[in-house]
Structures are given as structure tokens and as C-alpha cells.
Write an enzyme that holds these catalytic residues in place. Structure first.
Site, PDB file in Angstrom:
ATOM      1  N   THR A   1     106.144  38.500   4.032  1.00 31.34           N
ATOM      2  CA  THR A   1     107.025  39.298   4.883  1.00 31.34           C
ATOM      3  C   THR A   1     107.846  40.270   4.042  1.00 31.34           C
ATOM      4  O   THR A   1     107.999  41.441   4.404  1.00 31.34           O
ATOM      5  CB  THR A   1     107.944  38.382   5.717  1.00 31.34           C
TER       6      THR A   1
ATOM      7  N   ASN B   1      95.242  36.610  11.852  1.00 27.56           N
ATOM      8  CA  ASN B   1      95.736  35.256  11.616  1.00 27.56           C
ATOM      9  C   ASN B   1      95.456  34.307  12.771  1.00 27.56           C
ATOM     10  O   ASN B   1      95.395  33.093  12.594  1.00 27.56           O
ATOM     11  CB  ASN B   1      97.241  35.283  11.327  1.00 27.56           C
TER      12      ASN B   1
ATOM     13  N   HIS C   1     101.408  30.471  -0.016  1.00 25.65           N
ATOM     14  CA  HIS C   1     101.178  29.228   0.720  1.00 25.65           C
ATOM     15  C   HIS C   1      99.991  29.289   1.662  1.00 25.65           C
ATOM     16  O   HIS C   1      99.545  28.258   2.173  1.00 25.65           O
ATOM     17  CB  HIS C   1     102.448  28.781   1.455  1.00 25.65           C
TER      18      HIS C   1
ATOM     19  N   CYS D   1     104.286  31.624  13.357  1.00 26.37           N
ATOM     20  CA  CYS D   1     105.251  32.437  12.610  1.00 26.37           C
ATOM     21  C   CYS D   1     106.358  33.000  13.493  1.00 26.37           C
ATOM     22  O   CYS D   1     106.966  34.007  13.169  1.00 26.37           O
ATOM     23  CB  CYS D   1     104.525  33.581  11.911  1.00 26.37           C
TER      24      CYS D   1
ATOM     25  N   GLN E   1      95.483  36.412   5.230  1.00 27.27           N
ATOM     26  CA  GLN E   1      94.503  35.431   5.692  1.00 27.27           C
ATOM     27  C   GLN E   1      93.139  35.607   5.031  1.00 27.27           C
ATOM     28  O   GLN E   1      92.352  34.660   4.963  1.00 27.27           O
ATOM     29  CB  GLN E   1      94.350  35.527   7.221  1.00 27.27           C
TER      30      GLN E   1
END
Length: 387
Positions: A73, A156, A206, A330, A184
Site C-alpha cells: 500500500t 487478488n 507477506h 483487505c 499477487q
């Protein structure tokens, strides 16, 4: 959470890889500031530069073109800026072009004012409307500044892979700049920036089995970069201020090494994904699997079953030991109609379930999912008969 559980939500966050965990723990014992010039500081700096090399290798880039951030982000918000620098001069990006199915961190436009963000639609398969993008870029007024295009390489929610090489051709023809959200896609499809199809990539630790709290901007070259979002002591060559998070970055590098090696195992992952979809269609022939007619990530399936609300099904799966998502994870845990499905033309959808797996997924996980789905549909059938 007694009993066996299957974690089928890798697109939300992949499980921490053992190699990444070891790298994090080892880095915790390196106390020095990576900007310090003494021996301890140089040891800390070496860990960061080793990670920079490994992240660059994952996407075929040069290590010096990797800028570490706190996550994807922040990377997106940094790149999606009207104000850029080239040497001692400045460059203006006058409009931002995004895809209606993009992740919110891109779709919301970063540092661009809302009136300067142009949204490009997608077709029923979730593929960006190339003709609409071409027309929008052709109409762009270059006297105001350059066009900046930001789009996801792979979605995603659906796993749909965009034709980013064709998109790149359109952007290059317009004289614009292309930011590719590869969060992704990295570690799931081969990426090679040396081919020149993207000017900048966005990556997340992550999502590939590294720790949370690290991401990266990867540039094709460092001649032009956005004005920094975070200013401070000049870290990351002045592109991102603040002392680097050594453990998170070290873990990111280890995960990148594992992800690059793991690309060879995507065929097995795709076979597991196909077994999931076979179970869905066998147990619920009226189910719809979104995007299954176009190229998708090997690890992702996004489906809806008529009469089954996604949030209700998600809870039922969780109680049965299955961790999966109703769309994206998210949005602060909110569950509702998918903006991706809405962009694809599914206006009245009840939501959909996303199953996203990885190299750690086992045959037993797939069997547990099929068993839980069968029980869910049996309850649905019983409720329908009672009504």
C-alpha cells in the site's frame, strides 16, 4: 480451533516460510542501524543488500532499482503521484488511469485528486477493456503532463491475469508510464523486468511467505522516480526515509528466494486448484467459477453458488476448519458484494468465495474443503425443502 484445519487464504496472506522465519530471527540479533558506518552497521547493511538482490532476482530486475517500503500500500501510494523527479528536474503526471477491478490501494488513486483518476472498465471475464484504454490514452492532453497507468498483473480476488504486455504496448505508444501491481503475481507466474513491459512493479513480502511489514517498489531504471511519500534521513537513496526494518526486509529476501525456486511447482498447485473446482461443480452444478475461461493464477479460484450468501458460507467453512475469504480480506474485515464482480457486470451478486492455495497445500486440505462444502450444501438443500 480444535480439529484439523486447512488454510486456503494465501492471497490474503501466505503462511510464513521457515526460511523467512529463520532470516527474521537472525536479523533480530543484529542490533546496529544499517546506516551506521562501523562494522556492526555494515553487517546490518549487508543483510538489507542481500535481500535487495534476492527481491530483484524474483522479478528480473537490478538490485539497485529496488526500494523497500513498509508494504504494497505504501509502495502504491508512493508511485501513484502527480509529482516525479528526473535528475534535478521535475516531471508532471497529469492523469492516472486505473482498472475498475484493481485493488483498492490502486483504485483509490494514491496521491492523485479524484478528478484526475480515470477508471477503465473490464469485460465479463475481468480483462481490462484495451480499446477503452487506448482511446483514453489517445485523448490524453500531453501539454498538461504525462499519463500514468497503474494496473494489476493478476487480480487478488479472481486470479485473472491481465494482458499486461499488450497494456504495456499501449502505454508506450502514448508516451506514458506503467505501474504494474505484481503483488499477487510475484512467485506465481514468471516476471522479468528486463523484458521492459513495466516501468515499475509493486511487491509485498507477506503475499509470498515473508513477514508482514515489508514491500517494495521495483523500477526498470532509476532515472525517474516519484517524489518521496516518506521523507527523513535519506535512506533508500532518498526515495523512502526512515530506518529500514531489518528483520522484515531480511525475511522478505528469504521469501523471494523461495518464491523464485517455487515457480517450478506451480503445475502441482494448479492441479490442486482444479480438484477444488471439480469438487465445487460436482457438488453444486449451478455454481459459477469466475474467469475460468481466461488465464488465471494457478492457485486461485473465485466462485459463487446461487442461493448461498458468501458471508454465511465463510462462517460455515471456518467452523468446519477451513480458512478462506469472501472476496478480498483487505477492507478491515468487511464482507459485502465484490467490487471486482460488479466491474465484471455481476451487479446483483451475493458475493463469492475465494479459495487461494500455495505450495504448502496438501491433498488432505482439499479433501477437508470438499467435505465442508458437501455439508454446507446439504444444509442448504434441507432448508429449501423445509421452506
Amino acid at each position: 480451533m480444535a480439529g484439523p484445519r486447512a488454510y486456503l487464504d494465501h492471497n490474503a496472506s501466505a503462511p510464513l516460510l521457515p526460511a523467512a522465519r529463520s532470516a527474521v530471527v537472525a536479523a533480530l540479533d543484529v542490533a546496529a542501524n544499517p546506516s551506521s558506518v562501523h562494522g556492526e552497521g555494515r553487517a546490518a547493511r549487508k543483510l538489507i543488500e542481500d535481500a535487495r538482490r534476492d527481491v530483484a532476482a524474483l522479478v528480473g530486475a537490478r538490485p539497485e532499482h529496488v526500494v523497500f517500503t513498509s508494504g504494497a500500500t505504501e509502495a502504491a501510494t508512493t508511485l501513484l503521484s502527480p509529482d516525479w523527479r528526473m535528475g534535478r528536474g521535475t516531471v508532471r503526471m497529469s492523469r492516472l488511469y486505473v482498472c475498475e477491478a484493481d485493488h483498492p490501494c490502486v483504485l483509490n488513486g494514491g496521491r492523485f485528486p479524484a478528478e484526475r483518476v480515470v477508471r477503465i472498465g473490464v469485460d465479463r471475464n475481468g480483462i481490462v477493456d484495451l480499446a477503452a484504454l487506448e482511446a483514453a490514452l489517445a485523448a490524453h492532453d500531453k501539454s498538461e503532463g504525462l499519463p500514468l497507468v497503474a494496473i494489476h498483473a493478476a487480480n487478488n480476488e479472481t486470479g485473472i491475469i491481465q494482458p499486461f504486455r499488450a497494456i504495456s504496448d499501449l502505454v508506450k505508444a502514448s508516451g506514458g508510464v506503467l505501474v504494474l501491481d505484481a503483488v499477487q503475481a510475484a512467485g506465481r507466474i514468471p516476471l522479468d523486468m528486463s523484458e521492459g513491459y513495466a516501468d515499475y512493479l509493486i511487491l509485498s513480502s507477506h503475499k509470498i511467505g515473508g513477514p508482514k511489514g515489508a514491500g517494495a517498489i521495483v523500477a526498470m531504471a532509476d532515472l525517474m522516480m516519484p517524489a518521496p511519500l516518506v521523507t527523513g534521513g535519506g535512506q533508500e537513496k532518498g526515495h523512502r526515509g526512515g530506518t529500514e526494518s531489518l528483520p522484515a526486509i531480511a525475511g522478505f529476501g528469504a521469501a523471494a528466494r523461495e518464491a523464485l525456486a517455487g515457480l517450478a511447482d506451480m503445475g502441482r498447485v494448479a492441479a490442486l486448484r482444479d480438484r477444488i473446482e471439480d469438487a465445487v461443480l460436482r457438488l453444486a452444478p449451478d455454481a459459477e467459477i469466475f474467469g475460468n475461461g481466461v488465464e488465471r493464477l494457478a492457485n486461485t479460484t473465485f466462485f459463487a453458488i446461487p442461493g448461498v450468501k458468501a458471508e454465511t458460507a465463510q462462517i460455515a467453512f471456518d467452523l468446519a476448519g477451513i480458512a478462506l475469504s469472501a472476496g478480498s480480506a483487505c477492507s478491515s474485515g468487511k464482507v459485502g458484494p465484490s467490487h471486482v464482480l460488479k466491474a465484471m457486470g455481476y451487479v446483483d451478486n451475493l458475493g463469492a468465495l475465494r479459495v487461494s492455495i500455495g505450495r504448502q497445500t496438501t491433498d488432505e486440505d482439499i479433501a477437508l474443503f470438499a467435505e465442508a462444502l458437501a455439508k454446507l450444501l446439504a444444509r442448504r438443500a434441507g432448508a429449501t425443502q423445509a421452506a
